[in-house]
Design an enzyme around this catalytic site. Sequence first.
Site, PDB file in Angstrom:
ATOM      1  N   CYS A 114     -32.784  58.513 -26.474  1.00 41.26           N
ATOM      2  CA  CYS A 114     -33.916  58.593 -27.178  1.00 41.26           C
ATOM      3  C   CYS A 114     -34.393  57.177 -27.887  1.00 41.26           C
ATOM      4  CB  CYS A 114     -33.784  59.620 -28.261  1.00 41.26           C
ATOM      5  SG  CYS A 114     -33.169  61.161 -27.797  1.00 41.26           S
ATOM      6  N   HIS A 280     -39.628  58.974 -33.079  1.00 36.35           N
ATOM      7  CA  HIS A 280     -39.117  59.723 -32.048  1.00 36.35           C
ATOM      8  C   HIS A 280     -39.253  61.139 -32.262  1.00 36.35           C
ATOM      9  CE1 HIS A 280     -37.002  61.613 -28.798  1.00 36.35           C
ATOM     10  NE2 HIS A 280     -35.647  61.804 -29.734  1.00 36.35           N
ATOM     11  N   ASN A 310     -39.339  67.710 -27.002  1.00 38.96           N
ATOM     12  CA  ASN A 310     -38.647  66.161 -27.075  1.00 38.96           C
ATOM     13  C   ASN A 310     -38.277  65.531 -25.671  1.00 38.96           C
ATOM     14  OD1 ASN A 310     -36.618  64.171 -27.130  1.00 38.96           O
ATOM     15  ND2 ASN A 310     -35.392  65.089 -28.717  1.00 38.96           N
TER      16      ASN A 310
END
Length: 353
Positions: A114, A280, A310
């Site tokens: 990520c 994020h 995500n």
Amino acid sequence: MIRTRIAGIGMYVPKNVVTNNDLMQVMETSDEWIQERTGIKERRFATRFEDTTTTMGVEAAKIAMQRGGVTVNNIDFIIFATLTPDYYFPGCGVLAQRALGIKEIGALDIRDQCSGFIYALSVADQFIKTGMYKNILLIASETHSYGLDFSTKGRNVSVIFGDGAGAVVLQPLKAEPGDAPRGILSTHLHSDGTEAELLSMINPGFHVGKFVPGKRPTEPSQPYGGLFITKELIEKDDIYPYMDGPAVFKKAVVKFPEVIKEALTANGYQPSDLNLLIPHQANLRISQMVQHILKLRDDQVYNNIQKYGNTTAASVPIALCEAWENGKVNDNDLVCLAAFGSGFTWASALLRW
Ligand SMILES: CC(C)(COP(=O)(O)OP(=O)(O)OC[C@H]1O[C@@H](n2cnc3c(N)ncnc32)[C@H](O)[C@@H]1OP(=O)(O)O)[C@@H](O)C(=O)NCCC(=O)NCCS
């Protein structure tokens, strides 16, 4: 003094919208559970046998190059961040290079999950500041949907992730003495591998169970090989990502604010100075807690996890691109990018747009 600026930005999300109700058709879950715990309403899934991590990244890259006023002939370095590469090797960097018809330049692949985009941005920033490259194409792209466990057993992971890509073109920005600093002001990278497996996909892999008791494969009959992927792994369904959700949540809400403050402090700013924080898109609840801890107003934080889930490495450039397209990032704005994810890794970048 040379700094790095984002000269062009693009994003690509596949056309298939998958709602929480759609997921309810294949596993025991509910729209209420997913929205309440994660904020996600829908995500995009790649079109099977058509989209790949490379092809989506290439689409985002074409937009970034066009907006940056450069062609493939100007690009002198490629960086590709992903945790879902098309091939185990070679990486997506060279596949994107081939697809775009870019001549013989360097192509670097970055993992860091990520945090991959911000790690890649930091690497690109160093190359630009030293004068080594003048037009770096940075792509971050993910295709989670091809490899998740969509049975009820995998629901805590599979409802969270989505597919998509973002890309930027990075160029040097020459500043005269006395000019206010513009472009990337600083980047801050961190990792701590002590809990590496808490958010991981370790199989298939070359680890032979060394670090995780109980994951040692049965000794194969042949003397060499046969350890990377075994029938046993497939029979046990042990080939999917694992996540200890509550542990990840607890760590994320500490590290996000920490690394954002680090970037602000390094440049003499306070959270109140920020025009926009692009966290994020891990989980809307995490973003909301970070916003609360830093005492930021709603208009200072950009979230789009509700629409895309995500998308790991792609999430920051997708959110940045969308925010820019919606007029939420303007000239001279102070923008902070921040990420936390598997590794654990976490990172931030502060930019004066
Ligand atoms: C994953 C996450 C949403 C789970 O929420 P949680 O409140 O921690 O839930 P838990 O994992 O403790 O599970 C609670 C219950 O929900 C169930 N559950 C898990 N996934 C479910 C789903 N998709 N639908 C319905 N129920 C679900 C569990 O089985 C558990 O049931 P039980 O109480 O009967 O055992 C949350 O932990 C989280 O967001 N963590 C961070 C994840 C993240 O950001 N990852 C990316 C980092 S980059």
